[in-house]
Design a protein around this motif. Structure first.
Motif, mmCIF file in Angstrom:
data_model
loop_
_atom_site.group_PDB
_atom_site.id
_atom_site.type_symbol
_atom_site.label_atom_id
_atom_site.label_comp_id
_atom_site.label_asym_id
_atom_site.label_seq_id
_atom_site.Cartn_x
_atom_site.Cartn_y
_atom_site.Cartn_z
ATOM 1 N N ASP A 194 16.705 2.791 28.277
ATOM 2 C CA ASP A 194 15.955 1.437 28.769
ATOM 3 C C ASP A 194 16.006 0.633 27.644
ATOM 4 O O ASP A 194 16.604 -1.135 28.030
ATOM 5 C CB ASP A 194 14.509 1.655 28.739
ATOM 6 C CG ASP A 194 13.396 0.397 28.439
ATOM 7 O OD1 ASP A 194 13.422 -0.400 29.634
ATOM 8 O OD2 ASP A 194 12.855 -0.196 27.909
ATOM 9 N N ASN A 195 16.235 1.085 26.259
ATOM 10 C CA ASN A 195 16.513 0.103 25.817
ATOM 11 C C ASN A 195 18.006 -0.006 25.270
ATOM 12 O O ASN A 195 19.069 -1.309 25.809
ATOM 13 C CB ASN A 195 16.927 -0.008 23.864
ATOM 14 C CG ASN A 195 15.861 -0.676 22.770
ATOM 15 O OD1 ASN A 195 16.067 -1.864 23.085
ATOM 16 N ND2 ASN A 195 16.026 0.199 21.489
ATOM 17 N N ALA A 196 19.092 0.802 25.510
ATOM 18 C CA ALA A 196 20.880 -0.036 26.022
ATOM 19 C C ALA A 196 21.053 -0.067 26.982
ATOM 20 O O ALA A 196 21.834 -1.366 26.872
ATOM 21 C CB ALA A 196 21.367 2.126 25.943
ATOM 22 N N ILE A 197 20.330 -0.428 28.129
ATOM 23 C CA ILE A 197 20.357 -0.720 29.491
ATOM 24 C C ILE A 197 19.738 -2.478 29.285
ATOM 25 O O ILE A 197 20.839 -3.088 29.644
ATOM 26 C CB ILE A 197 20.227 -0.277 30.891
ATOM 27 C CG1 ILE A 197 20.543 1.127 30.823
ATOM 28 C CG2 ILE A 197 19.962 -1.246 31.428
ATOM 29 C CD1 ILE A 197 19.414 1.781 32.163
ATOM 30 N N MET A 198 18.749 -2.691 28.401
ATOM 31 C CA MET A 198 18.078 -3.766 28.264
ATOM 32 C C MET A 198 19.132 -4.845 27.243
ATOM 33 O O MET A 198 19.072 -6.212 27.374
ATOM 34 C CB MET A 198 16.906 -4.278 27.689
ATOM 35 C CG MET A 198 16.284 -3.224 29.047
ATOM 36 S SD MET A 198 15.993 -4.699 30.282
ATOM 37 C CE MET A 198 16.715 -3.785 31.839
ATOM 38 N N ILE A 199 19.738 -4.011 26.399
ATOM 39 C CA ILE A 199 20.786 -4.887 25.690
ATOM 40 C C ILE A 199 22.052 -4.974 26.015
ATOM 41 O O ILE A 199 22.002 -6.622 26.012
ATOM 42 C CB ILE A 199 20.542 -3.930 23.923
ATOM 43 C CG1 ILE A 199 19.343 -4.057 23.231
ATOM 44 C CG2 ILE A 199 21.801 -4.602 23.249
ATOM 45 C CD1 ILE A 199 19.249 -2.777 22.024
ATOM 46 N N ALA A 200 22.302 -4.473 26.729
ATOM 47 C CA ALA A 200 23.299 -4.524 26.897
ATOM 48 C C ALA A 200 23.721 -6.160 28.360
ATOM 49 O O ALA A 200 24.703 -6.464 28.656
ATOM 50 C CB ALA A 200 24.520 -3.425 27.864
ATOM 51 N N LEU A 248 24.283 -2.345 20.032
ATOM 52 C CA LEU A 248 24.409 -3.731 18.850
ATOM 53 C C LEU A 248 25.034 -3.570 18.087
ATOM 54 O O LEU A 248 25.605 -4.610 18.092
ATOM 55 C CB LEU A 248 23.085 -3.377 18.436
ATOM 56 C CG LEU A 248 21.639 -3.989 18.874
ATOM 57 C CD1 LEU A 248 20.406 -3.735 17.956
ATOM 58 C CD2 LEU A 248 21.945 -5.289 19.578
ATOM 59 N N LEU A 249 25.946 -2.454 18.057
ATOM 60 C CA LEU A 249 27.476 -1.602 17.134
ATOM 61 C C LEU A 249 28.290 -2.431 18.498
ATOM 62 O O LEU A 249 29.421 -3.331 16.646
ATOM 63 C CB LEU A 249 27.797 -0.656 17.566
ATOM 64 C CG LEU A 249 26.829 0.441 16.237
ATOM 65 C CD1 LEU A 249 27.166 1.895 16.614
ATOM 66 C CD2 LEU A 249 26.376 -0.106 14.885
ATOM 67 N N PHE A 250 28.559 -3.171 19.495
ATOM 68 C CA PHE A 250 29.736 -3.472 19.772
ATOM 69 C C PHE A 250 29.669 -4.903 19.888
ATOM 70 O O PHE A 250 30.187 -5.929 19.866
ATOM 71 C CB PHE A 250 29.345 -2.761 20.993
ATOM 72 C CG PHE A 250 29.990 -1.026 21.633
ATOM 73 C CD1 PHE A 250 31.646 -1.298 20.474
ATOM 74 C CD2 PHE A 250 28.760 -0.532 21.485
ATOM 75 C CE1 PHE A 250 31.768 0.648 20.056
ATOM 76 C CE2 PHE A 250 29.047 0.717 21.341
ATOM 77 C CZ PHE A 250 30.406 1.118 20.373
ATOM 78 N N PHE A 251 28.215 -6.007 19.995
ATOM 79 C CA PHE A 251 28.194 -7.203 19.760
ATOM 80 C C PHE A 251 28.017 -7.599 18.200
ATOM 81 O O PHE A 251 28.168 -6.758 16.768
ATOM 82 C CB PHE A 251 26.443 -7.605 19.876
ATOM 83 C CG PHE A 251 26.674 -7.280 21.036
ATOM 84 C CD1 PHE A 251 27.647 -7.543 22.546
ATOM 85 C CD2 PHE A 251 25.212 -6.583 21.958
ATOM 86 C CE1 PHE A 251 26.908 -7.677 23.931
ATOM 87 C CE2 PHE A 251 24.911 -6.239 22.979
ATOM 88 C CZ PHE A 251 25.866 -6.618 23.924
ATOM 89 N N GLY A 252 29.395 -8.276 18.510
ATOM 90 C CA GLY A 252 29.624 -10.112 17.009
ATOM 91 C C GLY A 252 28.697 -10.379 16.860
ATOM 92 O O GLY A 252 27.265 -11.142 17.283
#
Length: 109
Positions: A16-22, A95-99
């Protein structure tokens, strides 16, 4: 009882968190608007629980009296709460992949 309830919720929280963030914004703006539902309206938890049972997570063998005990209910609820918390923390990996947007603005100026 605790682990039986916690493990599927770790998977649910993670997905849920990974999909919603991405992709949460795009899902909400496209599918959510067309169907008139929120992004949380799906039954992701049901799929994760079914997958956990297929992978061999066995249901605790409890008598009806044991299942109705307050200790059993507390263990189940704590397992779900702690499981979804751990899953959400693990699901924050996109979040590690977002600048950082502020750093980009400072570089432009």
């Amino acid at each position: 009882v605790f682990f039986h309830n916690a493990l599927p919720f770790v998977g649910f929280g993670f997905l849920d968190n990974a999909i919603m963030i991405a992709a949460g914004t795009q899902i909400e703006l496209s599918i959510g608007v067309v169907l008139g539902i929120s992004t949380m309206a799906g039954n992701l938890a049901g799929y994760v629980e079914a997958l956990a049972s297929r992978l061999g997570l066995s249901i605790p063998d409890l008598t009806p009296k044991q299942a109705d005990m307050w200790q059993t209910r507390l263990s189940a609820h704590l397992g779900k709460a702690i499981g979804v918390t751990i899953g959400c923390l693990l699901g924050m990996f996109p979040l590690l992949f977002f600048g950082d947007e502020e750093e980009k603005l400072e570089e432009k100026n």
